[in-house]
Design a protein around this motif. Structure first.
Motif, PDB file in Angstrom:
ATOM      1  N   THR A 246       7.710 -20.190 -61.256  1.00  0.00           N
ATOM      2  CA  THR A 246       8.840 -19.997 -60.686  1.00  0.00           C
ATOM      3  C   THR A 246       9.898 -20.946 -60.474  1.00  0.00           C
ATOM      4  O   THR A 246      11.019 -20.715 -60.043  1.00  0.00           O
ATOM      5  N   GLN A 247       9.277 -22.184 -60.464  1.00  0.00           N
ATOM      6  CA  GLN A 247      10.294 -23.251 -60.117  1.00  0.00           C
ATOM      7  C   GLN A 247      11.019 -23.062 -58.680  1.00  0.00           C
ATOM      8  O   GLN A 247      12.221 -23.481 -58.448  1.00  0.00           O
ATOM      9  N   GLY A 248      10.238 -22.255 -57.690  1.00  0.00           N
ATOM     10  CA  GLY A 248      10.772 -22.372 -56.535  1.00  0.00           C
ATOM     11  C   GLY A 248      11.686 -20.905 -56.269  1.00  0.00           C
ATOM     12  O   GLY A 248      12.284 -20.682 -55.052  1.00  0.00           O
ATOM     13  N   GLY A 249      12.045 -20.317 -57.637  1.00  0.00           N
ATOM     14  CA  GLY A 249      12.917 -19.214 -57.232  1.00  0.00           C
ATOM     15  C   GLY A 249      11.989 -18.024 -57.373  1.00  0.00           C
ATOM     16  O   GLY A 249      10.903 -18.158 -56.939  1.00  0.00           O
ATOM     17  N   PRO A 250      12.609 -16.753 -57.605  1.00  0.00           N
ATOM     18  CA  PRO A 250      13.948 -16.440 -57.454  1.00  0.00           C
ATOM     19  C   PRO A 250      14.367 -16.319 -56.019  1.00  0.00           C
ATOM     20  O   PRO A 250      13.951 -16.064 -54.962  1.00  0.00           O
ATOM     21  N   GLN A 251      15.708 -17.075 -55.937  1.00  0.00           N
ATOM     22  CA  GLN A 251      16.487 -17.180 -54.552  1.00  0.00           C
ATOM     23  C   GLN A 251      15.553 -17.962 -53.746  1.00  0.00           C
ATOM     24  O   GLN A 251      15.495 -17.526 -52.527  1.00  0.00           O
ATOM     25  N   ASP A 252      14.856 -19.017 -53.993  1.00  0.00           N
ATOM     26  CA  ASP A 252      14.112 -19.722 -53.276  1.00  0.00           C
ATOM     27  C   ASP A 252      12.917 -19.153 -52.659  1.00  0.00           C
ATOM     28  O   ASP A 252      12.356 -19.709 -51.545  1.00  0.00           O
ATOM     29  N   ALA A 253      12.483 -18.002 -53.107  1.00  0.00           N
ATOM     30  CA  ALA A 253      11.413 -17.272 -52.355  1.00  0.00           C
ATOM     31  C   ALA A 253      10.034 -18.001 -52.592  1.00  0.00           C
ATOM     32  O   ALA A 253       9.195 -17.690 -51.863  1.00  0.00           O
ATOM     33  N   THR A 254      10.255 -18.937 -53.480  1.00  0.00           N
ATOM     34  CA  THR A 254       8.805 -19.596 -53.599  1.00  0.00           C
ATOM     35  C   THR A 254       8.925 -21.009 -53.240  1.00  0.00           C
ATOM     36  O   THR A 254       8.068 -21.870 -53.759  1.00  0.00           O
ATOM     37  N   ARG A 255       9.979 -21.381 -52.652  1.00  0.00           N
ATOM     38  CA  ARG A 255      10.320 -22.736 -52.440  1.00  0.00           C
ATOM     39  C   ARG A 255       9.602 -23.177 -51.231  1.00  0.00           C
ATOM     40  O   ARG A 255       9.764 -23.022 -50.115  1.00  0.00           O
ATOM     41  N   VAL A 256       8.195 -23.672 -51.451  1.00  0.00           N
ATOM     42  CA  VAL A 256       7.660 -24.106 -50.327  1.00  0.00           C
ATOM     43  C   VAL A 256       7.676 -25.700 -50.016  1.00  0.00           C
ATOM     44  O   VAL A 256       8.398 -26.228 -50.835  1.00  0.00           O
ATOM     45  N   ILE A 257       7.205 -26.361 -49.028  1.00  0.00           N
ATOM     46  CA  ILE A 257       7.612 -27.740 -48.655  1.00  0.00           C
ATOM     47  C   ILE A 257       7.436 -28.657 -49.693  1.00  0.00           C
ATOM     48  O   ILE A 257       8.209 -29.516 -50.011  1.00  0.00           O
ATOM     49  N   VAL A 258       6.190 -28.613 -50.429  1.00  0.00           N
ATOM     50  CA  VAL A 258       6.016 -29.541 -51.488  1.00  0.00           C
ATOM     51  C   VAL A 258       7.032 -29.459 -52.626  1.00  0.00           C
ATOM     52  O   VAL A 258       7.528 -30.529 -53.173  1.00  0.00           O
ATOM     53  N   TYR A 259       7.406 -28.299 -53.064  1.00  0.00           N
ATOM     54  CA  TYR A 259       8.248 -28.048 -54.139  1.00  0.00           C
ATOM     55  C   TYR A 259       9.713 -28.414 -53.546  1.00  0.00           C
ATOM     56  O   TYR A 259      10.424 -29.176 -54.368  1.00  0.00           O
ATOM     57  N   ASP A 260       9.979 -28.243 -52.402  1.00  0.00           N
ATOM     58  CA  ASP A 260      11.274 -28.682 -51.792  1.00  0.00           C
ATOM     59  C   ASP A 260      11.519 -30.203 -51.873  1.00  0.00           C
ATOM     60  O   ASP A 260      12.170 -30.633 -52.198  1.00  0.00           O
ATOM     61  N   ILE A 261      10.335 -30.814 -51.430  1.00  0.00           N
ATOM     62  CA  ILE A 261      10.357 -32.248 -51.655  1.00  0.00           C
ATOM     63  C   ILE A 261      10.421 -32.564 -53.011  1.00  0.00           C
ATOM     64  O   ILE A 261      11.197 -33.605 -53.237  1.00  0.00           O
TER      65      ILE A 261
END
Lengths: 302, 505
Positions: A246-261
């Motif tokens: 998902t690469q953190g998407g859709p609309q940041d729904a899978t943006r967890v801390i590690v991916y955010d970093i």
């Protein structure tokens, strides 16, 4: 298993504490000598980067390689900690962890318990259920990507493109990925349950379900706790699955801390550093809480 | 026991403190050393002569030296490495060009290395800054010009142009202008492309639309969507990846700006200008079209091919994408297999009998059909490569820019011919006569005012794109109002710009 053994050997060796002071000192020196290699590796690859990261949180790097850094104090900390997007990211990480750890633990226990029955062909299932361990994150995630892709996938479901199902799909991949190691850890625990304990329960008239609930689970609780802690840490560090699915998407729904970093590291290294320290601190804290809370309920056996 | 435990903690803390002290100390000395470096370089600077064009205030570009003769003195064969992010058929075309170059001379050996997407390539360059890991030449996205200026990591191509007394007047003028900052040409146009409309003529016929009259505006696009869906020619009319790139090109076509200070070309941009009626209209159009069932919109992420796949498997009849995909689409529809890892699908999976793909210029959103924006990838020479490597990089670029090479490049990769003389080459004439798709993109740029085709200069371009996509996704995929989406984008975009400008000092 390993935890209970350690504990027992500590109890057995209680006498050593009352030996002479000199013996104790030389024993300590030997201990450090044996620890030295791993301490060096930890220092170079864990402690030093950790300190550098902590240091980075107070500086704003320039853009070109030798550019001077600018000291900005706690500015990045207040920016990140006050950012409502980051709060959402933390909650999301906890949610993903919950959706990963509990199902993996329950399924792992169930599979290990089933495989531990004295039936023909169980060694085959033992191998089958352990295979996720030998599967890399990239391969596992690609398998799920091929299954779930809405346009060209096998199931042709719309899970990865909608926020809530996307997070659940990542959790599903996580559960599958971590099932192997959970299964192996728990199976090892099950095999160390003394047969006489089971026999005694049988004689007392306990059925299979009752034996699992009242005898086996309490006996292997140190193992379960170990698996619980490991799974929690692993789930907090979920990266490959998200990057591939998902690469953190859709609309940041899978943006967890590690991916955010990961996504911050180029554009905003300061924020990435703060988040890394927050993640580290959070994991340390969580592990302490887990040990403290569960130690009371865990039966280490005597 | 408690003593032993405390002892352990104490020694650990002591060890940590020693590390802190060590790195704290080294940093102080770093700072001192660094303070002197910039002043030295600006004192001995070799600044470009102030020319006629508008200059970006506060940006100082060191042109530097390009030792174009270094190859003559180099004893051995010079190993030249080039990073790129081209995919599928374009990648093959580039590898073939490298082979031709290597065969044409014996002073340089060129190796091309694919680095994933443009974003990944830029990440790798960013991560390798100041190390020996950088190649001498990189085909980076056209949007990275300001990044290369601010990170001081590129040797402006201008240095080599001057040293070799090379004439750039035959190179695509809009792109030359696009890569020129403060009268310094930063990169040569290399993988030049622009958005075009791909449409399936068979679906148009089935829907009762004229396959020779593709939509030229978004209003016509909506009518075509409705006709296609209603007739059942395809499930959806249009298929789109919700890419900031698309918005940027539509904005430029309407003669509006993406960021302030003349798109960052008169001073460092510090404001993202998406809070405009035009952007609101574009996002609302997309949202409505999703609601109508005329548009299938997918998120922008690397490796996202679903919007292409939707057309290939007949789910949708049209897609707006880069002109650089024409060669790959043609290879697929000719039944040739293309590396599925970089194209998203294999010819075997596609029912070719349903597909008759044609290409047309991208429809405009407003009446103003100002100009398309120059886009694609530019050839940047890295600053910390050796003089021999830089000379080798320039030698390859001179080879690649000849009309003959550009004709082959266009035919094989479907990138624009960077040398306008290439359009008179027989290979190009034959191709355009046989397949007008290849000519469609080029036509967009004939007789265009370069001033209007050049894109914005933004340091943190990728982060700004993320900000734009966050807002666009909120509107199109999550059903929020255009105003809410614009707020999201503006807030994030302005913060990213402010952070960058602070770091630029």
């Amino acid at each position: 298993m390993s935890l209970s053994q350690t504990r027992m050997s500590l109890n057995d060796g209680a006498g050593t504490y009352f030996r002479s002071r000199r013996a104790r000192v030389s024993e300590t020196l030997w201990a450090y000598a044996f620890l030295a290699p791993s301490l060096v590796i930890f220092a170079v690859f864990v402690f030093y980067p950790l300190i550098r990261t902590a240091h980075q949180t107070f500086y704003q790097p320039g853009l070109y390689p030798d550019a001077p850094q600018r000291y900005i104090g706690w500015e990045q900390w207040t920016d990140v900690l006050g950012d409502s997007d980051f709060h959402a990211t933390i909650l999301r990480t906890l949610l993903l962890s919950l959706m990963t750890v509990l199902p993996a633990l329950v399924l792992g226990l169930l599979l290990a318990w089933l495989v531990n029955q004295p039936l023909r062909g169980m060694s085959l299932f033992r191998i089958v259920f352990s295979t996720p361990v030998a599967t890399s994150v990239a391969v596992a995630s690609l398998v799920f990507l091929i299954l779930l892709n809405p346009q060209g996938g096998i199931l042709k479901v719309d899970w990865l493109t909608r926020p809530t199902p996307a997070l659940m799909s990542v959790a599903l991949t996580n559960v599958w990925q971590n099932l192997g190691i959970t299964f192996i850890i728990i199976l090892a625990g099950l095999q160390s349950v003394p047969d006489d304990l089971i026999e005694a329960a049988k004689i007392d008239g306990a059925g299979p379900w009752r034996r699992l609930r009242s005898v086996i689970i309490p006996t292997i609780s140190p193992t379960l706790m170990f698996a619980f802690v490991i799974l929690t840490i692993v789930s907090f560090q979920t990266f490959g699955q998200i990057d591939i699915l998902t690469q953190g998407g859709p609309q940041d729904a899978t943006r967890v801390i590690v991916y955010d970093i990961f996504t911050n590291r180029g554009s905003d290294p300061g924020a990435a550093a703060v988040k890394s320290i927050v993640l580290f601190g959070g994991l340390v804290l969580l592990t302490f809480i887990q040990f403290a809370a569960l130690n009371r309920r865990v039966h280490y056996g005597d | 026991m408690s003593f032993a435990r405390r002892n352990r903690w104490l020694s650990l803390i002591a060890a940590l403190l020693m590390i802190v002290a060590a790195c704290g100390g080294s940093d102080d000395s770093d700072d001192n050393a660094e303070d002197s470096t910039p002043s030295e370089t600006s004192a001995g600077s070799n600044e470009a002569s102030g020319g006629s064009g508008p200059n970006v205030e506060g940006i100082d570009i060191q042109v530097g030296d390009c030792a174009v003769d270094a190859l003559d003195d180099a004893g051995d064969v010079v190993e030249l490495t080039m990073w790129h992010a081209l995919a599928a058929q374009s990648k093959t075309a580039l590898e073939q060009q490298a082979e031709r170059y290597n065969a044409s001379q014996d002073k340089v050996h060129l190796t091309v290395i694919e680095q994933g997407s443009y974003d990944q390539l830029q990440d790798k360059i960013r991560a390798s800054l100041g190390s020996d890991e950088l190649p001498a030449l990189a085909i980076a996205e056209d949007t990275t010009t300001q990044f290369f200026i601010d990170t001081r990591s590129a040797l402006p191509v201008q240095a080599c142009v001057d040293a070799a007394q090379y004439d750039t007047s035959d190179l695509l003028p809009p792109w030359i202008d696009h890569y020129t900052v403060n009268d310094v040409l930063m990169a040569l146009p290399f993988a030049s492309s622009t958005p075009v409309l791909y449409y399936n003529k068979n679906a148009f016929r089935a829907a009762g639309l004229d396959p020779e009259k593709p939509p030229t505006s978004f209003a016509e696009l909506r009518e075509a969507d409705a006709a296609i869906v209603e007739s059942g020619a395809a499930k959806y009319g249009l298929s789109l990846k919700l890419d900031s790139w698309l918005v940027e090109h539509l904005v430029r076509r309407a003669d509006e700006l993406l960021v302030n200070h003349d798109n960052g070309r008169s001073a460092r941009a510090d404001e993202l200008l998406v809070d405009t009626p035009l952007v609101a209209d574009i996002w609302t159009w997309l949202q409505d079209e999703v609601d109508n069932g005329g548009l299938i919109a997918v998120e922008d992420k690397s490796g996202q091919f679903d919007h292409f796949v939707a057309v290939a498997n007949g789910n949708a009849a049209m897609v707006i994408e880069t002109s650089a995909a024409i060669a790959t689409v043609r290879a697929l529809t000719a039944g040739n297999s293309v590396d599925p890892g970089t194209s998203g699908l294999d010819a075997e999976d596609v029912d070719l009998s349903k597909l008759d793909i044609a290409v047309a210029p991208m429809p405009s959103f407003t009446e103003l059909t100002g100009s398309s924006q120059a886009g694609g990838g530019g050839a940047f020479i890295m600053a910390n490569a050796s003089p021999e490597e830089q000379a080798a990089a320039w030698d390859f670029l001179e080879f690649a820019m000849t009309p003959e090479e550009q004709a082959t490049w266009h035919v094989e990769s479907s990138y624009m011919p960077n040398n306008i003389l290439a359009v008179d080459e027989p290979a190009v004439k034959e191709l355009w006569a046989a397949d007008p798709a290849f000519a469609a993109a080029y036509e967009t740029f004939e007789n265009v005012d370069p001033e209007k085709a050049r894109g914005p200069l933004i340091g943190p371009y990728q982060a700004v794109r993320d900000a734009i996509e966050d807002g666009m996704d909120a509107v199109v995929l999550a059903g929020q109002s255009a105003a809410d989406g614009q707020d999201i984008s503006t807030e994030k975009g302005n913060k990213v710009l402010a952070d960058w400008n602070e770091r630029a000092g």
